[in-house]
Design an enzyme around this catalytic site. Sequence first.
Site, short mmCIF file in Angstrom:
data_model
loop_
_atom_site.label_atom_id
_atom_site.label_comp_id
_atom_site.label_asym_id
_atom_site.label_seq_id
_atom_site.Cartn_x
_atom_site.Cartn_y
_atom_site.Cartn_z
N THR A 164 4.80 12.78 19.00
CA THR A 164 4.41 12.00 17.75
C THR A 164 3.19 11.01 18.12
O THR A 164 3.24 10.42 19.19
CB THR A 164 6.22 10.82 17.00
OG1 THR A 164 5.41 10.46 15.92
CG2 THR A 164 6.74 10.66 18.74
N GLY A 197 5.54 15.44 11.80
CA GLY A 197 4.07 15.96 11.84
C GLY A 197 3.47 16.72 12.82
O GLY A 197 3.36 16.16 14.16
N ASP A 206 3.70 8.47 16.76
CA ASP A 206 4.47 7.04 16.23
C ASP A 206 4.70 6.40 17.69
O ASP A 206 5.67 5.61 17.70
CB ASP A 206 4.92 7.11 15.03
CG ASP A 206 5.04 7.47 14.14
OD1 ASP A 206 4.25 7.33 13.46
OD2 ASP A 206 6.38 8.57 13.59
N GLU A 236 11.95 12.42 16.31
CA GLU A 236 13.33 12.62 16.47
C GLU A 236 13.73 13.66 15.42
O GLU A 236 15.13 13.85 15.97
CB GLU A 236 12.75 11.19 16.14
CG GLU A 236 12.32 10.47 14.70
CD GLU A 236 13.34 10.06 13.43
OE1 GLU A 236 12.95 9.51 13.06
OE2 GLU A 236 14.14 9.48 13.56
N ARG A 284 -3.52 11.30 12.88
CA ARG A 284 -3.62 12.60 13.27
C ARG A 284 -4.63 13.82 13.99
O ARG A 284 -3.80 14.95 14.21
CB ARG A 284 -2.09 13.41 12.58
CG ARG A 284 -1.59 12.17 12.49
CD ARG A 284 0.16 12.99 12.04
NE ARG A 284 0.45 14.09 11.13
CZ ARG A 284 1.36 13.73 10.16
NH1 ARG A 284 1.89 13.02 10.23
NH2 ARG A 284 0.86 15.77 9.19
N ARG A 289 -15.72 -10.45 4.04
CA ARG A 289 -14.27 -10.33 3.38
C ARG A 289 -13.87 -10.37 4.11
O ARG A 289 -13.94 -10.01 5.42
CB ARG A 289 -14.77 -8.67 3.00
CG ARG A 289 -15.48 -8.18 2.16
CD ARG A 289 -15.65 -6.77 1.68
NE ARG A 289 -16.25 -6.90 0.97
CZ ARG A 289 -17.10 -5.46 -0.13
NH1 ARG A 289 -17.27 -4.63 1.33
NH2 ARG A 289 -18.00 -5.39 -1.29
N ARG A 302 -10.25 -5.93 0.92
CA ARG A 302 -10.28 -4.57 0.56
C ARG A 302 -9.22 -4.23 1.74
O ARG A 302 -9.44 -4.40 2.79
CB ARG A 302 -11.42 -4.34 0.90
CG ARG A 302 -12.52 -4.36 -0.04
CD ARG A 302 -12.74 -3.66 -1.81
NE ARG A 302 -13.79 -4.56 -2.07
CZ ARG A 302 -15.49 -3.82 -2.37
NH1 ARG A 302 -15.38 -2.68 -1.58
NH2 ARG A 302 -16.44 -4.47 -2.71
O1 F6P Z 1 5.36 10.37 11.92
C1 F6P Z 1 4.24 11.08 12.33
C2 F6P Z 1 3.09 10.00 10.88
O2 F6P Z 1 2.56 10.89 10.60
C3 F6P Z 1 4.65 9.04 10.22
O3 F6P Z 1 3.21 7.90 10.66
C4 F6P Z 1 3.86 8.60 9.14
O4 F6P Z 1 4.83 7.86 8.25
C5 F6P Z 1 4.41 10.04 8.63
O5 F6P Z 1 4.12 11.73 9.99
C6 F6P Z 1 3.59 10.78 7.76
O6 F6P Z 1 4.40 12.34 7.20
P1 F6P Z 1 3.65 13.37 6.30
O7 F6P Z 1 1.83 14.04 6.74
O8 F6P Z 1 4.27 14.16 6.11
O9 F6P Z 1 3.04 12.54 5.20
#
Ligand code: F6P
Length: 342
Positions: free
Chosen positions: A125, A10, A127, A103, A274, A162, A265
Amino acid sequence: MRIGVLTGGGDCPGLNAVIRAVVRKGVATYGHEFVGFRDGWKGPLEGLSRPLGIADVRGILPRGGTILGSSRTNPFKIENGVERIKDNLAEQGVDALIAIGGEDTLGVATKLFELGVHVVGVPKTIDNDLGATDYTFGFDTAVNIAMEAIDRLHTTAESHHRTLVVEVMGRHAGWIALHAGLAGGANVILLPERQFDVDQVAGYVEKRFQHQYAPIVVVAEGAQPLDGQMVLANQELDSFGHVRLGGIGQWLAEQLEAKTGKEARTVVLGHIQRGGTPTAFDRVLATRLGLQAIDAVNEGDWGKMVAMQSTDIVRVPLAEATRELKTVPLERYEEAEVFFGS
Ligand code: F6P
């Protein structure tokens, strides 16, 4: 040396800053040459490359995404994948590779190093779940984007009385949820590291309404209720065996609405986390990691990942960095719990 650079997995803000630092120092200080491999491991696998000189990296420091493209290609799942990579590197006269990834991409780099490929890894990442490094670039940007969203959601939630449930990324680690939730003053934060009791969450939400404020619930996409399951966007697995997460926010909002009688909601931040320009922190971290990576290559220090430990940039064995996911420790979650429901 002729050095190949690739970005896999990603994308995240800061990839271009690494590429720029590697190429700028590699050419100007060491006199190396570069080739950019396209779309992660697909590039060396299929021989897809592009020139990568100083002119190609000018102006890319603030740009999100990656000028090299990315993919989740796993050469170990493709027939003769490793041989094809070795052949293509030899054909293009490439002596070493810098692999920028998380990873999965670095897991491939680890195995290729063990099979004789000259490789150095750079951790990325949103994450923040890679071992052996305190932070990965991309994470700070994602947290700031999510924090800004939460700030904005507070005012609209209060106008309409909400509950707003904000689903954030992070896969099986709750770092984005924890940091964005803390920074944004969330009423409750739910992480994959600890299963949650939906009745307790409803209790926190009700308490917040009693104070005449509206609750923001931040839920990580990988969080799961007690005795429940992770919610998946679909049943497919990617080439590294990962499920696609997504949907827990909607499920939780329905539960909270039913249990509290207050409208709830969901906002799914998704890939917004990202995209776009990296924060100053991520630009500096990515640049420093890139500089250290080209130093490692120049010294022939193969099989290493560059990492941030405290404020230093160090080198660690790739195998150590990819051994296990870095998840949120319980004591970090307990810090946040002080604010739940108040
Ligand atoms: O690893 C980065 C990430 O954005 C995660 O947080 C998410 O679960 C995943 O990639 C989403 O991947 P994709 O963009 O391939 O759907």
